[in-house]
Design an enzyme around this catalytic site. Structure first.
Site, PDB file in Angstrom:
ATOM      1  CG  HIS A 253      -1.968  -1.036   1.231  1.00  0.00           C
ATOM      2  ND1 HIS A 253      -2.837  -1.241   0.178  1.00  0.00           N
ATOM      3  CD2 HIS A 253      -2.267  -1.979   2.169  1.00  0.00           C
ATOM      4  CE1 HIS A 253      -3.641  -2.261   0.486  1.00  0.00           C
ATOM      5  NE2 HIS A 253      -3.307  -2.725   1.675  1.00  0.00           N
TER       6      HIS A 253
HETATM    7 ZN   LIG Z   1      -3.910  -6.977   3.176  1.00  0.00          ZN
END
Ligand SMILES: [Zn+2]
Ligand SMILES: [Zn+2]
Length: 407
Positions: free
Chosen positions: A147
């Site tokens: 992320h």
């Molecule tokens: Zn995850």
């Protein structure tokens, strides 16, 4: 490089070493007592690997890693962001939310910069070893921080080791790389780094953004104008189980990897797809995760000259799930998968009991068959999983010269 320099591929196949990154220092990536990303998940995984004898297997080389330096981090991250991480790392009160720091997901902690940069160092070392032919497979279960974006922390991820390893391999001569993300969450950070880069295909199979962070990763997200089709997303409905998840993975990943013909296959094995995971809503078993890892391994040999970089990722059920899934991954990479019925070592179970006051699982299996029907057997337009698979195949396959119905 493989297609254009076949002699180099020959050289690279000389080594069949499997390099595994581990050092107790990786447990320094610690957001604090109440955070789901507990470093004990890594400690328990390494202990299990050790007690199963995986780290002593012939051909397995266990290596630590130094934190990546600023130049290396700057291959993926904005320098202003790296400076902000350093400031927050030296004094957590300096954390700036504009960089995603000091938030509920990514609270600042002393040593945060070094801990996150060490993960990058580990994955980059592995990638470079694969391209140089010093290892055939690499595993960093501490990595897969998918992320993290160029300019901000996100979703428990500070620096994106997967992206940094890919950039390093491209700089070292790899020309085409496929990144497959099997985490429960959309691999949005890695995808963003290579969104408009035709050298890198990112494929993410995950729980739909309609029910899970980060809310993106739908079939129509396909990459930038220079690399249309270079991002592929398959958004599965919540509660998808083994048969649907494995069917989905196998209905898109092998076809795209074969078609793209990469020099290296990078895979992210976040195990928050598991039914017991407290964050995700898929219902996958350790057995299905093991089957998927075996498929990625076979695919690396079939389509990427055996060059396989396998990373960890999410996974927040730290006793029952994470250690077993990633021990299977290490075993798979070391060419000798563990039989699912393998009992968990007594010493490991005793450690769990002493540390957590609870029973550990007794074997390396959830007892699930982890079987699935391949896409070639036909599909059911009334089935939500099949509709998701078809949406992705229809959106992405034509951009790779593949037939959405028949390939
Ligand atoms: Zn995850
Ligand atoms: Zn192999």
């Amino acid at each position: 490089m493989s297609d254009h320099h076949p002699e180099r591929r020959e050289e690279s196949e000389e080594s069949d070493v499997v390099q595994v990154v581990w050092d107790q220092a990786f447990t320094g990536y610690d957001f604090g007592r109440w955070h789901p990303m507990a470093p004990v998940r890594l400690d328990l995984t390494a202990r299990l690997c050790e007690q199963l004898g995986l780290f002593e297997r012939p051909g397995v080389r266990v290596v630590g890693a130094e934190p990546a330096d600023d130049e290396l981090l700057a291959t993926v991250h904005d320098r202003a962001y790296v400076e902000a991480v350093k400031a927050a790392s030296a004094d957590p009160r300096q954390a700036q939310a504009v960089f995603g720091l000091g938030t509920e997901d990514d609270p600042a902690f002393p040593g945060m910069h070094e801990a996150a940069a060490r993960i990058v160092g580990g994955s980059v070392d592995l990638g470079r070893a694969l391209v140089a032919g010093r290892a055939q497979h690499g595993v960093n279960f501490c990595g897969g921080m998918h992320h993290a974006k160029p300019g901000c922390a996100s979703g428990f991820c500070v620096y994106n080791d997967a992206a940094a390893a890919i950039v390093a391999m491209l700089r070292d001569g790899a020309e085409r790389i496929v990144y497959v993300d099997l985490d429960c969450h959309h691999g949005d950070g890695t995808e963003a780094v290579f969104w408009d880069d035709p050298r890198v295909l990112t494929v993410s199979v995950h729980e739909s953004g309609t029910t899970l962070f980060p809310g993106t990763g739908f079939a129509d997200e396909l990459g930038g104008p220079r690399a249309l089709g270079g991002a592929v997303n398959l958004a599965l409905p919540a509660r998808t189980g083994d048969a649907g998840w494995l069917r989905a993975v196998h209905a898109v990943v092998p076809q795209l990897v074969r078609s793209f013909a990469p020099d290296v296959l990078v895979t992210q094995h976040g195990c928050d797809t598991h039914a017991l995971d407290p964050l995700g809503h898929l219902q996958v078993s350790v057995d299905a995760q093991r089957v998927a890892a075996a498929s990625m391994h076979a695919l690396a040999h079939e389509a990427a000259a055996g060059r396989w970089l396998a990373l960890g990722g999410g996974g927040y059920e730290v006793v029952d799930v994470v250690p077993r899934t990633w021990a299977h991954l290490v075993a798979e990479a070391s060419q000798q998968p563990l039989d699912p019925s393998t009992p968990l070592p007594a010493a490991w179970r005793e450690h769990v009991r002493a540390t957590f006051g609870r029973d550990a699982p007794s074997a390396m299996t959830d007892g699930e068959p982890a079987t699935f029907a391949g896409w070639e057997s036909g599909y059911d337009p009334d089935d939500a999983v099949d509709r998701a698979i078809l949406a992705t195949r229809r959106a992405a396959f034509p951009l790779h010269g593949l037939d959405p119905d028949f390939d």
